[in-house]
Design a protein around this motif. Sequence first.
Motif, short mmCIF file in Angstrom:
data_model
loop_
_atom_site.label_atom_id
_atom_site.label_comp_id
_atom_site.label_asym_id
_atom_site.label_seq_id
_atom_site.Cartn_x
_atom_site.Cartn_y
_atom_site.Cartn_z
N GLU A 35 1.71 3.73 2.87
CA GLU A 35 1.95 3.11 4.32
C GLU A 35 3.57 3.39 4.30
O GLU A 35 4.10 2.07 3.95
CB GLU A 35 1.42 1.77 4.47
N HIS B 40 2.83 -3.37 6.57
CA HIS B 40 1.87 -2.42 6.66
C HIS B 40 1.82 -1.60 7.80
O HIS B 40 2.37 -1.32 8.69
CB HIS B 40 0.12 -3.22 6.55
N GLU B 41 0.98 -0.27 7.53
CA GLU B 41 0.43 0.69 8.42
C GLU B 41 -0.97 0.72 8.50
O GLU B 41 -1.86 0.41 7.46
CB GLU B 41 1.31 1.96 8.23
N HIS C 89 0.96 -1.04 0.10
CA HIS C 89 0.19 0.12 0.15
C HIS C 89 0.96 1.28 0.05
O HIS C 89 1.59 1.52 1.04
CB HIS C 89 -0.79 0.11 1.37
N ARG D 13 -3.32 3.66 -1.45
CA ARG D 13 -3.81 2.12 -1.05
C ARG D 13 -3.67 1.24 -2.30
O ARG D 13 -3.68 0.18 -2.12
CB ARG D 13 -4.81 2.31 -0.07
ZN LIG Z 1 -1.81 -1.77 4.34
#
Ligand SMILES: [Zn+2]
Length: 366
Positions: free
Chosen positions: A75, A202-203, A72, A136
Motif C-alpha cells: 500500500e 492504508h490503501e 502493509h 500485505r
Molecule cells: Zn492496509
Amino acid sequence: MVIALVFSVITGISFYKMRNYDATFVVREGIVEQTKLSDYNPNLEDTCGNADIFTIDSGKPGPSLLIIGGTHGNEPASQVAATLFLENATVSSGKVFILTEANKCGLNFSYPQEGAPQTYHIDTPFGEREFVYGARATNFVDQWPVPEVYIHRSGSKMSGQESRNLNRAYPGVIDGNISERIAYAITELVKQNDITLTVDLHEAAPEYPVNNAIVYHEKNSDMIGQIVFELEMKGVVIKPESSPKDFRGLTHRELGDYTDTRVFLAETSNASQGRIRGEMTEELIVTGIDKFYTKATELGITYVDYDESGVHLNERVGRHVATIMTIVDVYNRMPEAEGSLDINNMPTYDEIITNGIGNYLLNPDE
Ligand SMILES: [Zn+2]
C-alpha cells in the motif's frame, strides 16, 4: 536440470536482494531523531521487525501525533505519505512520531505468483527515488508455521493467514509471533509517550467498500464531523466509518480501547492491490491506470471511480497528508487540547497534486 538450476540461481539472487534490501529515508540532522521499535519490545532485537521510529520534537510541550506508515507493504501511499512528513515537516510546538516501515517483515518479500515488481520509482528533481513494493503480510520465512485459525488474544477467531497481518495483531503480545511483537511495541510507543493522536495509513483495492475513507474509534465521534467537513473544503471527499466493536486486532479498535490516544485509520484507493487489475507493473502502482478498473467502474463495481487517468499516487498521498493535517487542526481547537501541535512546511493537497510528490522528497545520496 540445467535449466532448473539456472532458474533457481536467477530467482535466488532476486529473492536474496529483496530480503536484504535496506530502504533509505533521509533523516534531517538536528530535526529528526531516530530510535527503534526494540526500545519498546526487546524481543524485536535482531529481527526483521525492528523498524526505525523517527521523532520530530519541538522541545515545547503540546499534543503529540503518531503517523503509522508501511503497515502493509503493498500500500505505497501509506509509506510515501509518512516519508513526506519525515522529510519535510518541522514542528514548532508538540511532538511528531513517524513510522515509515511499521511492518518491515512485509517489506522484504512480495507475494509469489502475483508478478509484482520489487520496487517502484518516483520522479524527482534529482532523478528517480526508489521505494520497495512489499506484501500485505509478514514474510512466511520470518513467521512460520501459519495456523489454520488465528486466535486473537481477545478470543476472536480469524483465518490463519491473518496471524501474519500486523493490523490484526494489536494490542500485541510481548513474546508472541513477530507480527504480535511489532504490534506490542507500537502500543507501548503510544502508551509510554502518551501520544495524543494516532493516524494509521492504508490503501484498499478499488472494489473494497472502505475506500477513500476514515475509520474512527467511537471516542472521536466529537471530532469526525468537523474533520470530514474541513477535508471536503480542501477538495478531499472522504467517508467516515465508525470502528466496528467486534472486529478485533486493528489499530482503530485496540489502540482506542487500550490507550488514551485518539486513533484514526485512513484508506485511499490502490488498483495495484486489487483483484480485477491487469498486468502488474510499476506504472500501475504509481499511476493507478488500469483498463480493467476503468471497465469495472463503468459496470458500477468499484467504490472509487477509475477513468483513463487512473488514481495517481500524487492524489493518494495528497489525501493522506491532508487527512493528517486536518485531524491535527481540528484537535488543536478541541477544549481538551493542552497547547497546540504545530506542524509546518507540509504541502497542501492541491500543491501535491500540482507539483507531484517527487518535489517533496529529499535526495538520499546527498
Ligand atoms: Zn492496509
